[in-house]
Design a protein around this motif. Structure first.
Motif, PDB file in Angstrom:
ATOM      1  N   MET A   1    -102.852  32.557  28.513  1.00  0.00           N
ATOM      2  CA  MET A   1    -103.992  32.911  28.984  1.00  0.00           C
ATOM      3  C   MET A   1    -104.771  31.476  28.975  1.00  0.00           C
ATOM      4  N   HIS A   2    -105.654  31.031  29.903  1.00  0.00           N
ATOM      5  CA  HIS A   2    -106.289  29.819  29.663  1.00  0.00           C
ATOM      6  C   HIS A   2    -107.849  30.030  29.231  1.00  0.00           C
ATOM      7  N   PRO A   3    -108.047  29.113  28.275  1.00  0.00           N
ATOM      8  CA  PRO A   3    -109.147  29.147  27.414  1.00  0.00           C
ATOM      9  C   PRO A   3    -110.665  29.378  28.391  1.00  0.00           C
ATOM     10  N   ARG A   4    -110.621  28.645  29.390  1.00  0.00           N
ATOM     11  CA  ARG A   4    -111.889  28.653  30.130  1.00  0.00           C
ATOM     12  C   ARG A   4    -111.625  28.929  31.887  1.00  0.00           C
ATOM     13  N   THR A   5    -112.507  29.574  32.254  1.00  0.00           N
ATOM     14  CA  THR A   5    -112.419  29.815  33.831  1.00  0.00           C
ATOM     15  C   THR A   5    -112.836  28.476  34.481  1.00  0.00           C
ATOM     16  N   MET A   6    -112.540  28.388  35.757  1.00  0.00           N
ATOM     17  CA  MET A   6    -112.858  27.173  36.458  1.00  0.00           C
ATOM     18  C   MET A   6    -114.482  27.186  36.594  1.00  0.00           C
ATOM     19  N   ARG A   7    -115.075  28.245  36.537  1.00  0.00           N
ATOM     20  CA  ARG A   7    -116.631  28.186  36.462  1.00  0.00           C
ATOM     21  C   ARG A   7    -116.974  27.869  35.178  1.00  0.00           C
ATOM     22  N   GLU A   8    -116.548  28.135  34.114  1.00  0.00           N
ATOM     23  CA  GLU A   8    -116.919  27.492  32.869  1.00  0.00           C
ATOM     24  C   GLU A   8    -116.637  26.315  32.757  1.00  0.00           C
TER      25      GLU A   8
ATOM     26  N   ALA B   1     -98.166  20.177  36.872  1.00  0.00           N
ATOM     27  CA  ALA B   1     -99.462  19.796  36.020  1.00  0.00           C
ATOM     28  C   ALA B   1     -99.764  20.939  34.758  1.00  0.00           C
ATOM     29  N   LEU B   2     -99.115  21.950  35.082  1.00  0.00           N
ATOM     30  CA  LEU B   2     -99.530  23.092  34.194  1.00  0.00           C
ATOM     31  C   LEU B   2     -98.486  22.680  32.886  1.00  0.00           C
ATOM     32  N   GLN B   3     -97.199  22.063  33.215  1.00  0.00           N
ATOM     33  CA  GLN B   3     -96.366  21.645  31.920  1.00  0.00           C
ATOM     34  C   GLN B   3     -96.907  20.490  31.330  1.00  0.00           C
ATOM     35  N   ALA B   4     -97.693  19.583  32.352  1.00  0.00           N
ATOM     36  CA  ALA B   4     -98.028  18.625  31.390  1.00  0.00           C
ATOM     37  C   ALA B   4     -99.325  18.894  30.505  1.00  0.00           C
ATOM     38  N   GLY B   5     -99.836  20.052  30.643  1.00  0.00           N
ATOM     39  CA  GLY B   5    -101.105  20.437  29.834  1.00  0.00           C
ATOM     40  C   GLY B   5    -102.429  20.192  30.494  1.00  0.00           C
ATOM     41  N   ALA B   6    -102.400  20.144  31.889  1.00  0.00           N
ATOM     42  CA  ALA B   6    -103.763  19.990  32.404  1.00  0.00           C
ATOM     43  C   ALA B   6    -104.508  21.251  32.189  1.00  0.00           C
ATOM     44  N   LYS B   7    -105.764  20.958  32.038  1.00  0.00           N
ATOM     45  CA  LYS B   7    -106.661  22.230  31.752  1.00  0.00           C
ATOM     46  C   LYS B   7    -107.102  23.077  33.131  1.00  0.00           C
ATOM     47  N   PHE B   8    -107.118  22.400  34.320  1.00  0.00           N
ATOM     48  CA  PHE B   8    -107.189  23.129  35.786  1.00  0.00           C
ATOM     49  C   PHE B   8    -106.740  22.284  36.520  1.00  0.00           C
ATOM     50  N   GLY B   9    -106.637  22.656  37.913  1.00  0.00           N
ATOM     51  CA  GLY B   9    -106.035  21.900  38.982  1.00  0.00           C
ATOM     52  C   GLY B   9    -107.069  21.734  40.075  1.00  0.00           C
ATOM     53  N   VAL B  10    -106.892  20.656  41.080  1.00  0.00           N
ATOM     54  CA  VAL B  10    -107.730  20.683  42.151  1.00  0.00           C
ATOM     55  C   VAL B  10    -106.832  20.166  43.239  1.00  0.00           C
ATOM     56  N   SER B  11    -107.226  20.644  44.500  1.00  0.00           N
ATOM     57  CA  SER B  11    -106.355  20.472  45.591  1.00  0.00           C
ATOM     58  C   SER B  11    -107.462  20.152  46.663  1.00  0.00           C
ATOM     59  N   PRO B  12    -107.241  19.219  47.604  1.00  0.00           N
ATOM     60  CA  PRO B  12    -107.940  19.012  48.864  1.00  0.00           C
ATOM     61  C   PRO B  12    -108.264  20.018  49.875  1.00  0.00           C
ATOM     62  N   GLY B  13    -107.244  20.901  49.736  1.00  0.00           N
ATOM     63  CA  GLY B  13    -107.262  22.239  50.649  1.00  0.00           C
ATOM     64  C   GLY B  13    -106.458  23.601  49.944  1.00  0.00           C
ATOM     65  N   LEU B  14    -106.280  24.523  50.907  1.00  0.00           N
ATOM     66  CA  LEU B  14    -105.329  25.514  50.252  1.00  0.00           C
ATOM     67  C   LEU B  14    -104.446  26.069  51.110  1.00  0.00           C
ATOM     68  N   THR B  15    -103.268  26.220  50.687  1.00  0.00           N
ATOM     69  CA  THR B  15    -102.370  27.159  51.512  1.00  0.00           C
ATOM     70  C   THR B  15    -102.070  28.152  50.972  1.00  0.00           C
ATOM     71  N   SER B  16    -101.184  28.933  51.675  1.00  0.00           N
ATOM     72  CA  SER B  16    -100.922  30.416  50.919  1.00  0.00           C
ATOM     73  C   SER B  16    -100.034  30.309  50.086  1.00  0.00           C
ATOM     74  N   GLU B  17     -99.080  29.282  50.036  1.00  0.00           N
ATOM     75  CA  GLU B  17     -98.120  28.927  49.038  1.00  0.00           C
ATOM     76  C   GLU B  17     -98.899  28.768  47.773  1.00  0.00           C
TER      77      GLU B  17
ATOM     78  N   GLN C   1    -102.714  32.326  37.314  1.00  0.00           N
ATOM     79  CA  GLN C   1    -104.100  32.337  36.732  1.00  0.00           C
ATOM     80  C   GLN C   1    -104.717  31.022  36.167  1.00  0.00           C
ATOM     81  N   PHE C   2    -104.336  29.999  36.763  1.00  0.00           N
ATOM     82  CA  PHE C   2    -104.619  28.633  36.282  1.00  0.00           C
ATOM     83  C   PHE C   2    -105.582  28.272  36.887  1.00  0.00           C
ATOM     84  N   PRO C   3    -106.876  27.785  35.973  1.00  0.00           N
ATOM     85  CA  PRO C   3    -108.164  27.713  36.604  1.00  0.00           C
ATOM     86  C   PRO C   3    -107.926  26.610  37.928  1.00  0.00           C
ATOM     87  N   PHE C   4    -108.647  26.848  39.027  1.00  0.00           N
ATOM     88  CA  PHE C   4    -108.288  25.939  40.096  1.00  0.00           C
ATOM     89  C   PHE C   4    -109.500  25.826  40.991  1.00  0.00           C
ATOM     90  N   LEU C   5    -109.449  24.681  41.642  1.00  0.00           N
ATOM     91  CA  LEU C   5    -110.684  24.284  42.447  1.00  0.00           C
ATOM     92  C   LEU C   5    -109.916  23.957  43.572  1.00  0.00           C
TER      93      LEU C   5
END
Ligand code: 3PG
Length: 211
Positions: free
Chosen positions: A1-8, A81-97, A106-110
Motif C-alpha cells: 500500500m502506498h502512503p499517499r495518493t497522487m492527489r495527496e 521505478a517501483l523497485q527503485a523506491g519512487a513514491k509516484f510515477g509520471v508519463s507524458p501520455g497513457l497506453t492501455s498496457e 495501485q502506484f500513485p500515477f500522473l
C-alpha cells in the motif's frame, strides 16, 4: 500500500520541479538544496543513464520528500521505478498496457493528457489526477479552465514551457493545484553545484500560493 495518493502528493506542492540528472553524484546534495527551499515533491525523469542512481541517492538524502520518476513509457519502466523506491510515477501520455499495470499496482500515477478524449480514457482507468502536457505550447490555462465544467472530478498538473510569470494564472484555477517545470534547477547551476542558488529558486517555487 502506498502512503499517499497522487492527489495527496500534489497537494503538498504548488510547484513540482522536473529534474534531468546526468550525474548521480550531484543528486543527494541537490535533494537537500531543494528541501532547504521548502520543496517536498519533485520528479526525476528517466531519460538519462544516471536517472535511477540519482533517484536512489535523493530518496536516501531526503526520505521525507515525495520523489517520483518521470517519463515512464512501459510496464517495465513502471516496475523499475517501483523497485527503485519512487513514491509516484509520471508519463507524458497513457497506453492501455501502462494503465493496466498502474491499476494492478495501485502506484500513485500522473499520466499525461492533451485532449478531452484522453481525459475520458484516463478516467475510465480510474485516473483522475492528470498531467496536462504540453501546456504552454498548447492552450495553457484556457484548456484547464474549459475542462472544469465537463470533468469536475479531475485535477490537472500542467507541464511544458511554464515559467514563473505564467504560474499564478494556472494556480488560480480550482482544478489545478500544482504546476511542473524544469526552471527550478537550471542545468548550469547544477553543474556549478550552486546549491545556494538552487535553494533560492526552490524557495521562490514553494512560495507560490494557490488562490
Ligand atoms: C518535461 O517533462 O520535461 C516537462 O514538461 C518540462 O518542461 P519545461 O522544461 O518546459 O519546464
Amino acid at each position: 500500500m502506498h502512503p499517499r495518493t497522487m492527489r495527496e502528493i500534489l497537494a503538498r506542492a504548488p510547484v513540482m520541479p522536473i529534474l534531468t540528472l546526468h550525474d548521480a553524484r550531484l543528486a543527494g546534495d541537490l535533494a537537500l538544496a531543494l528541501a532547504q527551499g521548502g520543496i517536498t515533491v519533485f520528479e526525476v525523469v528517466m531519460r538519462t543513464p544516471q536517472s535511477l542512481a540519482a533517484l536512489r541517492a535523493m530518496l536516501e538524502a531526503t526520505p521525507e520528500a515525495d520523489i517520483g520518476m518521470g517519463t515512464l513509457m512501459s510496464p517495465h519502466d513502471l516496475q523499475t521505478a517501483l523497485q527503485a523506491g519512487a513514491k509516484f510515477g509520471v508519463s507524458p501520455g497513457l497506453t492501455s498496457e501502462l494503465a493496466s499495470e498502474i491499476a494492478a499496482t495501485q502506484f500513485p500515477f500522473l499520466p499525461g493528457v492533451a485532449t478531452a478524449s484522453e481525459v475520458m480514457q484516463a478516467r475510465g482507468w480510474g485516473l483522475k489526477a492528470l498531467k496536462y502536457f504540453p501546456a504552454q505550447g498548447a492552450l495553457g490555462a484556457h484548456w484547464i479552465k474549459d475542462m472544469s465544467g465537463v470533468f469536475p472530478d479531475v485535477l490537472f498538473c500542467p507541464t511544458g514551457g511554464i515559467r514563473p510569470p505564467d504560474i499564478p494564472t494556472y494556480l488560480q484555477l480550482p482544478n489545478c493545484c500544482t504546476v511542473g517545470g524544469s526552471w527550478v534547477v537550471p542545468q548550469d547551476m547544477l553543474a556549478d553545484r550552486d546549491w545556494a542558488g538552487i535553494t533560492a529558486l526552490a524557495r521562490q517555487a514553494s512560495a507560490f500560493a494557490r488562490v
